[in-house]
Design a protein around this motif. Structure first.
Motif, short mmCIF file in Angstrom:
data_model
loop_
_atom_site.label_atom_id
_atom_site.label_comp_id
_atom_site.label_asym_id
_atom_site.label_seq_id
_atom_site.Cartn_x
_atom_site.Cartn_y
_atom_site.Cartn_z
N ASN A 150 0.60 -1.16 -0.01
CA ASN A 150 -0.07 -0.05 0.02
C ASN A 150 0.90 1.24 0.09
O ASN A 150 0.29 2.21 0.28
N GLU A 151 2.19 1.20 -0.24
CA GLU A 151 2.99 2.36 -0.41
C GLU A 151 2.47 3.25 -1.40
O GLU A 151 2.03 3.02 -2.67
N PRO A 152 2.35 4.59 -0.96
CA PRO A 152 1.74 5.57 -1.87
C PRO A 152 2.79 6.19 -3.21
O PRO A 152 4.05 6.32 -2.68
N LEU A 153 2.21 6.21 -4.22
CA LEU A 153 3.10 6.66 -5.30
C LEU A 153 2.71 8.13 -5.80
O LEU A 153 1.34 8.17 -6.03
N THR A 154 3.40 9.05 -6.05
CA THR A 154 2.91 10.16 -6.19
C THR A 154 2.81 10.70 -7.77
O THR A 154 3.93 10.48 -8.31
N LEU A 155 1.78 11.23 -8.28
CA LEU A 155 1.71 11.47 -9.81
C LEU A 155 2.28 12.75 -9.90
O LEU A 155 2.03 13.77 -9.28
N THR A 156 3.16 12.95 -10.84
CA THR A 156 4.11 13.81 -11.22
C THR A 156 3.85 14.32 -12.76
O THR A 156 3.58 13.32 -13.44
N LYS A 157 4.35 15.36 -13.15
CA LYS A 157 4.22 15.67 -14.60
C LYS A 157 5.15 14.82 -15.36
O LYS A 157 4.97 14.20 -16.59
N ALA A 168 -3.99 9.59 -15.33
CA ALA A 168 -3.18 10.73 -15.75
C ALA A 168 -4.34 12.00 -15.68
O ALA A 168 -3.86 13.20 -15.74
N SER A 169 -5.56 11.67 -15.75
CA SER A 169 -6.74 12.69 -15.46
C SER A 169 -6.81 13.22 -14.08
O SER A 169 -7.38 14.25 -13.77
N ARG A 170 -6.07 12.75 -13.10
CA ARG A 170 -6.09 13.08 -11.89
C ARG A 170 -4.95 14.31 -11.50
O ARG A 170 -4.27 14.41 -12.29
N PRO A 171 -5.40 15.23 -10.61
CA PRO A 171 -4.40 16.44 -10.31
C PRO A 171 -3.08 15.78 -10.07
O PRO A 171 -2.78 14.59 -9.57
N LEU A 172 -2.03 16.70 -10.49
CA LEU A 172 -0.73 16.36 -10.16
C LEU A 172 -0.41 16.30 -8.62
O LEU A 172 -1.14 17.22 -7.88
N GLY A 173 0.33 15.47 -8.09
CA GLY A 173 0.24 15.25 -6.57
C GLY A 173 -0.70 14.40 -6.19
O GLY A 173 -0.63 14.01 -4.84
N SER A 189 -4.61 -1.32 -18.52
CA SER A 189 -3.25 -0.82 -19.22
C SER A 189 -2.93 0.48 -19.15
O SER A 189 -2.65 1.41 -19.78
N ASP A 190 -3.07 1.05 -17.79
CA ASP A 190 -3.14 2.33 -17.47
C ASP A 190 -1.36 2.88 -17.60
O ASP A 190 -0.79 2.29 -17.14
N ASN A 191 -1.22 3.62 -18.70
CA ASN A 191 0.24 4.20 -18.91
C ASN A 191 1.01 5.03 -17.61
O ASN A 191 1.99 4.78 -17.48
N SER A 192 0.13 6.10 -17.25
CA SER A 192 0.62 6.55 -15.84
C SER A 192 1.05 5.59 -14.77
O SER A 192 1.90 6.07 -14.21
#
Length: 366
Positions: A150-157, A168-173, A189-192
């Protein structure tokens, strides 16, 4: 004169000393018995879990019927032994019709080593099929305790990728647990999600080194996904090997192997390998996975599609209880239906070779 003492008879040995010796031996024997029994009780689970065969039981001492009972189903090995030459030749014939298509195919029955091949180690654009070895690498890190489920991974640009998926449609961060990113990487098959895993696993160079160590010599990540130019590569042999390393127990613990199978089982796209197998059994369906169950066949697969290249690799559970790994890749003109048709045609030949004619009672499930 003092009175002399009367002479006393010399003392003779009685029963005291032997009895003491016997008692000591009994106490020592009981103590050793307790110690030995306790040690065996503690060691038994470890010995049983070591996978090493125990001592053979003589037939004269075995309970009735014990000698005929199986010791358990084998996990098989990724070890080609005898080529299904007719199947390999059929693949070559199918591919030769399309001179402008590049194809790679590989099949291995893990239980007995039967295999078929068509340019099996030719590196071709991997598209999303590269997500299978990435999942393997991620679960290896989980097994080693270097990351948590359950380790969190942060979406970045940097890792937000276009194409398939919703992350990818979710806010950065935005933060996603590792299990969600791993599952969505395969399910839709989510690329992000895939890029999140690539970054968490040390980046492209680190993953490429890991792939080489696993014997996946044609599997290379050069760019973040979706990689529409097809710079990320793999081969049919590599995709089949990545799945086999898990299913044969060579890599991953039993619990991590279960997670691998569960995640692979969520994949939605079943129009290449599963549909091709069903067509080889005389069927056609919008839901091939369900209809294959009627034939005693289960497929856990992951596809790839970037227009100029298509791929699919999966684990096939056969009606006789055996398991096989198969993978196909085709590169050709953009969105050319011949590429997907060729994969399905080669998969159909697998079904005809390994399963033969369908059972008369087999019918599509409602």
């Amino acid at each position: 004169m003092s009175a002399s003492r009367p002479n006393r008879p010399s003392s003779t040995p009685g029963w005291g000393a032997p009895l003491q010796l016997v008692l000591r031996l009994l106490v020592m024997g009981l103590g050793l018995g307790v110690i030995t029994g306790t040690a065996l009780k503690l060691l038994a689970p470890r010995l049983a879990g070591s996978g090493q065969p125990g001592p053979a039981v003589p037939a004269s001492l075995a309970p009735p019927g014990l000698s005929s009972l199986p010791r358990g189903l084998g996990l098989g090995r990724f070890e080609p032994r005898s080529e299904l030459t007719a199947l390999s030749q059929k693949w070559a014939q199918l591919a030769s019709v399309h001179k402008d298509l590049q194809a790679s195919g590989y099949l291995l029955v893990l239980d007995d080593g039967r295999f078929a091949q068509l340019n099996p180690e030719r590196p071709l654009p991997a598209a999303s099929s590269i997500k299978t070895p990435i999942l393997l690498a991620g679960l290896e890190e989980l097994d080693a305790g270097r990351l948590t489920w359950n380790e969190p991974l942060t979406l970045t640009k940097e890792v937000a990728g276009g194409g398939a998926g919703w992350m990818a449609s979710r806010p950065l961060g935005s933060r996603f647990p590792f299990w969600e990113a791993a599952t969505e990487m395969i399910r839709v098959s989510d690329n992000s999600a895939t890029n999140l895993l690539i970054k968490r696993l040390g980046g492209k160079a680190s993953l490429n080194a890991r792939f080489q160590a696993l014997g996946l010599t044609g599997t290379v990540i050069n760019n973040w996904l979706p990689d529409l130019d097809g710079t990320n590569t793999t081969s049919a042999h590599d995709l089949a090997r990545a799945i086999a390393l898990v299913d044969t127990g060579e890599k991953l613990s039993p619990r991590a192997r279960d997670l691998f199978r569960e995640v692979m089982g969520t994949s939605r796209t079943n129009t290449l390998l599963p549909l091709g197998l069903l067509m080889g059994l005389g069927g056609d369906s919008a839901d091939p996975d369900s209809d294959l169950l009627g034939h005693g066949v289960t497929v856990l697969n992951k596809t790839g599609d970037i227009g100029i290249a298509y791929a699919d690799g999966g684990l096939i559970e056969l009606p006789n209880g055996q398991r096989a790994v198969a993978a196909f890749l085709v590169k050709g003109p953009f969105n050319d239906q011949r590429s997907t048709d060729l994969i399905r045609a080669m998969a159909a030949e697998v079904a005809r070779s390994l399963i033969g004619k369908p059972r008369a009672s087999a019918a599509p499930r409602p």
